[in-house]
Motif scaffolding. Structure first.
Motif, PDB file in Angstrom:
ATOM      1  N   LEU A   1       4.538  -3.648  10.049  1.00 46.65           N
ATOM      2  CA  LEU A   1       4.434  -2.730   8.917  1.00 46.65           C
ATOM      3  C   LEU A   1       5.767  -2.617   8.198  1.00 46.65           C
ATOM      4  N   VAL A   2       5.682  -2.390   6.879  1.00 52.58           N
ATOM      5  CA  VAL A   2       6.856  -2.055   6.081  1.00 52.58           C
ATOM      6  C   VAL A   2       6.651  -0.615   5.611  1.00 52.58           C
ATOM      7  N   THR A   3       7.459   0.286   6.139  1.00 52.13           N
ATOM      8  CA  THR A   3       7.348   1.691   5.757  1.00 52.13           C
ATOM      9  C   THR A   3       8.706   2.202   5.324  1.00 52.13           C
ATOM     10  N   LYS A   4       8.789   2.720   4.113  1.00 51.91           N
ATOM     11  CA  LYS A   4      10.019   3.312   3.596  1.00 51.91           C
ATOM     12  C   LYS A   4       9.807   4.818   3.560  1.00 51.91           C
ATOM     13  N   GLY A   5      10.280   5.470   4.622  1.00 57.84           N
ATOM     14  CA  GLY A   5       9.998   6.887   4.757  1.00 57.84           C
ATOM     15  C   GLY A   5       8.496   7.060   4.937  1.00 57.84           C
ATOM     16  N   GLN A   6       7.920   7.962   4.173  1.00 63.10           N
ATOM     17  CA  GLN A   6       6.470   8.145   4.203  1.00 63.10           C
ATOM     18  C   GLN A   6       5.846   7.784   2.860  1.00 63.10           C
TER      19      GLN A   6
ATOM     20  N   CYS B   1       0.872  -1.165   0.000  1.00 62.19           N
ATOM     21  CA  CYS B   1       0.000   0.000   0.000  1.00 62.19           C
ATOM     22  C   CYS B   1       0.920   1.228   0.000  1.00 62.19           C
ATOM     23  N   TYR B   2       0.796   2.112  -1.016  1.00 61.35           N
ATOM     24  CA  TYR B   2       1.728   3.241  -1.175  1.00 61.35           C
ATOM     25  C   TYR B   2       1.033   4.572  -0.890  1.00 61.35           C
ATOM     26  N   VAL B   3       1.830   5.541  -0.473  1.00 64.75           N
ATOM     27  CA  VAL B   3       1.290   6.815  -0.013  1.00 64.75           C
ATOM     28  C   VAL B   3       1.405   7.898  -1.081  1.00 64.75           C
ATOM     29  N   ASP B   4       0.595   8.927  -0.941  1.00 68.00           N
ATOM     30  CA  ASP B   4       0.785  10.178  -1.668  1.00 68.00           C
ATOM     31  C   ASP B   4       0.358  11.324  -0.742  1.00 68.00           C
ATOM     32  N   ASP B   5       0.350  12.521  -1.242  1.00 66.80           N
ATOM     33  CA  ASP B   5       0.127  13.680  -0.379  1.00 66.80           C
ATOM     34  C   ASP B   5      -1.343  14.001  -0.135  1.00 66.80           C
ATOM     35  N   LYS B   6      -2.231  13.259  -0.727  1.00 67.10           N
ATOM     36  CA  LYS B   6      -3.643  13.597  -0.630  1.00 67.10           C
ATOM     37  C   LYS B   6      -4.368  12.866   0.502  1.00 67.10           C
ATOM     38  N   VAL B   7      -3.667  11.941   1.158  1.00 68.77           N
ATOM     39  CA  VAL B   7      -4.312  11.106   2.164  1.00 68.77           C
ATOM     40  C   VAL B   7      -3.886  11.557   3.552  1.00 68.77           C
ATOM     41  N   SER B   8      -4.859  11.607   4.472  1.00 70.09           N
ATOM     42  CA  SER B   8      -4.559  12.083   5.821  1.00 70.09           C
ATOM     43  C   SER B   8      -4.509  10.968   6.855  1.00 70.09           C
ATOM     44  N   ARG B   9      -5.311   9.944   6.697  1.00 69.24           N
ATOM     45  CA  ARG B   9      -5.367   8.870   7.683  1.00 69.24           C
ATOM     46  C   ARG B   9      -5.452   7.519   6.978  1.00 69.24           C
TER      47      ARG B   9
ATOM     48  N   GLU C   1       5.483   4.433   1.805  1.00 69.10           N
ATOM     49  CA  GLU C   1       4.920   3.083   1.783  1.00 69.10           C
ATOM     50  C   GLU C   1       4.267   2.772   3.124  1.00 69.10           C
ATOM     51  N   TYR C   2       3.128   2.081   3.036  1.00 67.35           N
ATOM     52  CA  TYR C   2       2.408   1.632   4.232  1.00 67.35           C
ATOM     53  C   TYR C   2       1.915   0.206   3.937  1.00 67.35           C
ATOM     54  N   SER C   3       2.879  -0.716   3.914  1.00 64.15           N
ATOM     55  CA  SER C   3       2.586  -2.098   3.522  1.00 64.15           C
ATOM     56  C   SER C   3       2.534  -2.998   4.752  1.00 64.15           C
ATOM     57  N   LEU C   4       1.767  -4.084   4.615  1.00 62.75           N
ATOM     58  CA  LEU C   4       1.587  -5.044   5.708  1.00 62.75           C
ATOM     59  C   LEU C   4       2.423  -6.283   5.434  1.00 62.75           C
ATOM     60  N   ARG C   5       3.211  -6.698   6.432  1.00 66.28           N
ATOM     61  CA  ARG C   5       4.045  -7.895   6.286  1.00 66.28           C
ATOM     62  C   ARG C   5       3.557  -8.969   7.258  1.00 66.28           C
ATOM     63  N   ILE C   6       3.392 -10.184   6.716  1.00 69.85           N
ATOM     64  CA  ILE C   6       2.998 -11.342   7.534  1.00 69.85           C
ATOM     65  C   ILE C   6       4.058 -12.413   7.344  1.00 69.85           C
ATOM     66  N   GLN C   7       4.737 -12.778   8.413  1.00 72.03           N
ATOM     67  CA  GLN C   7       5.787 -13.795   8.339  1.00 72.03           C
ATOM     68  C   GLN C   7       5.207 -15.179   8.653  1.00 72.03           C
ATOM     69  N   LYS C   8       5.867 -16.200   8.093  1.00 72.51           N
ATOM     70  CA  LYS C   8       5.464 -17.597   8.307  1.00 72.51           C
ATOM     71  C   LYS C   8       3.957 -17.772   8.084  1.00 72.51           C
ATOM     72  N   VAL C   9       3.538 -17.420   6.876  1.00 73.88           N
ATOM     73  CA  VAL C   9       2.114 -17.457   6.520  1.00 73.88           C
ATOM     74  C   VAL C   9       1.550 -18.859   6.687  1.00 73.88           C
ATOM     75  N   ASP C  10       0.335 -18.929   7.222  1.00 76.20           N
ATOM     76  CA  ASP C  10      -0.360 -20.212   7.367  1.00 76.20           C
ATOM     77  C   ASP C  10      -1.744 -20.103   6.737  1.00 76.20           C
ATOM     78  N   VAL C  11      -2.447 -21.244   6.675  1.00 73.21           N
ATOM     79  CA  VAL C  11      -3.720 -21.265   5.952  1.00 73.21           C
ATOM     80  C   VAL C  11      -4.755 -20.343   6.578  1.00 73.21           C
ATOM     81  N   TYR C  12      -4.718 -20.158   7.892  1.00 69.64           N
ATOM     82  CA  TYR C  12      -5.717 -19.291   8.526  1.00 69.64           C
ATOM     83  C   TYR C  12      -5.467 -17.815   8.228  1.00 69.64           C
ATOM     84  N   ASP C  13      -4.343 -17.470   7.600  1.00 69.95           N
ATOM     85  CA  ASP C  13      -4.093 -16.086   7.173  1.00 69.95           C
ATOM     86  C   ASP C  13      -4.793 -15.755   5.863  1.00 69.95           C
ATOM     87  N   GLU C  14      -5.287 -16.787   5.177  1.00 68.56           N
ATOM     88  CA  GLU C  14      -5.942 -16.538   3.884  1.00 68.56           C
ATOM     89  C   GLU C  14      -7.188 -15.685   4.080  1.00 68.56           C
ATOM     90  N   GLY C  15      -7.395 -14.767   3.174  1.00 68.91           N
ATOM     91  CA  GLY C  15      -8.581 -13.927   3.239  1.00 68.91           C
ATOM     92  C   GLY C  15      -8.332 -12.541   2.681  1.00 68.91           C
TER      93      GLY C  15
END
Length: 336
Positions: A86-91, A53-61, A93-107
């Protein structure tokens, strides 16, 4: 009861919208229009998934949700799962990281965005692939020739694995079967090691089943002996059978055994009769008998003096030649 449930749901909705208003500014997201179809991410069980999920200047929350559960609100983590961050590179990127994914993470995962004009969402559906696991396979079996045999091989996995069978003989050609392999009237040449393989897009799992086919003895080869008086004579009889055949030697109707001048040697599917010092009385017909619990077969062999012209390969060949000769005469007589 229904009124209470509706009231509770309204309270949850109101809390979430209040949450969006409280999320710190400075984490805008390059969002996707709400009418756009959900994107899919495919990941293997045990790997790490990063949902971008990537950022730009138009989003506040901004916030991350999984189904109706809040995972992150801005930088505040609501999830108790230690695998998620979270994976954030400066301001940017706002990406979600899930390690050791399992079947119950699907969705479905939603990056929820508050802009000055209207809220937007970027939605991704996480698909978790699982390598095949053969959890049930037939045990090794022993059957009689002519029996019907069914081998089973059950496997789990995502996507559902394809199951194939092979008999690991020199050709190892694929067999026509999936979870169940049916062999109608099994023959001795179908004995051996069967391979069950379950495969999907992730990897393969392999298990084996050993099949033993019992069948009655067949005498494949006999060796008569042309021996002078005073020399050693040797008669040999080879048979195939499962279980391994037992052998007996006869002279006329008398069963022979190890005694002075006679030695019987049995090794697997071969029986040898050794006469140490041949006399005139030893010349004649001998019978080799091979047997197991499924049947019996015998063959005649000869010990003869040199120059008598008897076929050294024994009566099996003599009988075969005689039948060929009779068949030739019959064919000439009936003009076939």
């Amino acid at each position: 009861m229904q009124v209470g449930r509706k009231s509770c749901w309204r309270q949850l909705q109101a809390s979430f919208f209040r949450l969006l208003c409280l999320i710190p500014t400075g984490f805008p997201v390059r969002s996707v229009d709400m009418q756009r179809a959900t994107d899919n991410i495919t990941i293997r069980q045990g790997d790490t998934a990063i949902i971008r999920c990537y950022v730009d200047d138009k989003v506040s929350r901004v916030a991350w949700l999984n189904r109706s559960n809040i995972i992150f609100a801005g930088q505040d983590k609501w999830s108790l799962d230690p695998r998620v961050d979270l994976v954030t590179k400066g301001q940017l990127e706002y990406s979600l990281r899930i390690q050791k994914v399992d079947v119950y993470d699907e969705g479905s995962y939603t990056c929820s965005i508050q802009t000055k004009q209207q809220p937007k969402t970027s939605q991704v559906y996480l698909i978790v692939q699982v390598p095949p696991n053969i959890y049930k396979v037939s045990e090794d079996i022993t059957v009689n020739e002519g029996s019907n045999v069914t081998l089973s091989c059950l496997a789990s996995g995502r996507p559902d694995p394809a199951i194939t069978w092979r008999l690991l003989n020199p050709s190892a050609d694929p067999l026509d079967g999936e979870e169940y392999l049916d062999i109608i009237g099994i023959m001795r040449n179908q004995a051996g090691r069967y391979e069950c393989k379950a495969s999907n897009d992730v990897k393969s799992d392999v298990k084996y089943v050993n099949v033993v086919v019992n069948y009655p003895p067949t005498i494949k080869k006999t060796q008569s002996s042309e021996t002078q008086v005073g020399r050693m004579g040797t008669l040999q009889c080879d048979a195939t059978a499962v279980p391994t055949p037992e052998f007996e030697w006869y002279r006329d109707d008398k069963r022979l055994s190890n005694s002075q001048g006679i030695n019987i040697q049995i090794s697997g599917t071969t029986a040898i009769l050794v006469i140490a010092n041949v006399t005139e009385e030893d010349y004649g017909n001998y019978t080799c008998v091979a047997s197991n619990r499924l049947g019996v077969q015998n063959a005649s062999l000869f010990l003869y003096r040199p120059g008598t012209g008897r076929d050294i390969n024994g009566s099996a060949c003599v009988s075969q030649s005689l039948w060929l000769l009779l068949a030739s005469f019959a064919c000439l007589f009936f003009k076939c």
